[in-house]
Design an enzyme around this catalytic site. Structure first.
Site, PDB file in Angstrom:
ATOM      1  N   LYS A  30       0.858  -1.194   0.000  1.00 27.29           N
ATOM      2  CA  LYS A  30       0.000   0.000   0.000  1.00 27.29           C
ATOM      3  C   LYS A  30       0.889   1.237   0.000  1.00 27.29           C
ATOM      4  O   LYS A  30       1.760   1.381   0.866  1.00 27.29           O
ATOM      5  CB  LYS A  30      -0.853  -0.038   1.279  1.00 27.29           C
ATOM      6  CG  LYS A  30      -2.225   0.561   1.147  1.00 27.29           C
ATOM      7  CD  LYS A  30      -3.017   0.243   2.414  1.00 27.29           C
ATOM      8  CE  LYS A  30      -4.341   0.932   2.441  1.00 27.29           C
ATOM      9  NZ  LYS A  30      -5.004   0.749   3.736  1.00 27.29           N
TER      10      LYS A  30
HETATM   11  O1  G3P Z   1      -8.065   1.598   5.092  1.00 24.26           O
HETATM   12  C1  G3P Z   1      -8.082   2.910   5.447  1.00 24.26           C
HETATM   13  C2  G3P Z   1      -9.435   3.452   5.785  1.00 24.26           C
HETATM   14  O2  G3P Z   1     -10.390   2.475   5.803  1.00 24.26           O
HETATM   15  C3  G3P Z   1      -9.466   4.395   6.924  1.00 24.26           C
HETATM   16  O3  G3P Z   1     -10.746   4.581   7.438  1.00 24.26           O
HETATM   17  O4  G3P Z   1     -12.341   5.425   9.107  1.00 24.26           O
HETATM   18  O5  G3P Z   1      -9.897   5.949   9.362  1.00 24.26           O
HETATM   19  O6  G3P Z   1     -11.249   7.034   7.582  1.00 24.26           O
HETATM   20  P1  G3P Z   1     -11.063   5.820   8.421  1.00 24.26           P
END
Ligand code: G3P
Length: 218
Positions: free
Chosen positions: A83
């Site tokens: 990633k």
């Molecule tokens: O994989 C990264 C992503 O899902 C992050 O989510 O909730 O931290 O914006 P969030």
């Protein structure tokens, strides 16, 4: 649509994997920090459990560093998708790693223009963050729609749209309606997707009526 779990918690993964609900995993530095465990141990364990892509994120910010970290992460398992962030260096690292046949997930995508460039650089997955866009009053799903429509115009694009930063079940339904390839979700959202009050109520009444028959199946 494939469902990935957005977690570095191997116990959570095992639970849903055993029910056949999971096609892959995404992690990020925050999730690894929250797990309190070593990155390499977690990714190795996940790769052994799940026969599908496991995203492991680089932390270098220059392309040379990202490529070097990518090589080390990719050595853990053939299932590792490296990633990289959607920066110029990230796209350059993506291009190099993709040409070496390593899966690359380009993360922190917030626009269709960024998604176009990631596809150009050979990304296996593009991860637009819908929840974080919604947080700043920009429709995350509108961006998903744009990206899906653009990618669909060009058969030469093989980059899969991986909807990330999912906050609730409606995001999953909308992603599926738009034809997104993958959605990555926290376990809490997967549990919410499963629940319906009419299912619980219906099961209760069936079981009560069954009791009155005095019968048993086994
Ligand atoms: O994989 C990264 C992503 O899902 C992050 O989510 O909730 O931290 O914006 P969030």
């Amino acid at each position: 649509m494939k469902i990935f779990l957005d977690t570095a918690n191997t116990d959570e993964v095992r639970k849903f994997l055993d029910a056949g609900l999971i096609d892959g995993i995404t992690t990020n530095p925050t999730l690894i920090a929250n797990s309190g465990r070593n990155l390499f141990e977690v990714i190795r364990e996940l790769a052994e459990m799940v026969n599908g892509p496991i995203s492991a994120e680089v932390t270098a910010t220059d392309w040379q560093g990202m490529v070097a970290e990518g090589h080390k992460l990719a050595k853990i398992s053939k299932y590792v998708a490296v990633k990289v962030p959607l920066t110029f260096d990230g796209l350059k690292a993506c291009h190099i790693l993709s040409k070496e046949n390593t899966m690359v997930n380009v993360t922190l995508c917030f626009s269709a223009t960024q998604a176009l460039l990631a596809a150009k650089a050979g990304a296996t997955f593009i991860s637009p963050f819908v929840g974080r866009l919604d947080d700043i009053s920009i429709s995350g799903m509108k961006i998903i729609e744009e990206i899906c429509n653009i990618y669909a115009q060009y058969p030469s694009i093989h980059t899969q749209v991986l909807v990330a930063s999912v906050r609730h079940p409606l995001h999953v339904v909308e992603a599926a309606q738009l034809g997104a390839d993958v959605v990555t979700i926290p376990t809490k959202v997967l549990e919410q997707m499963l629940k319906h009050p009419l299912t619980d109520r219906g099961l209760d009444s069936f079981l009560q009526d069954w009791k009155t028959t005095g019968q048993s199946i086994l």
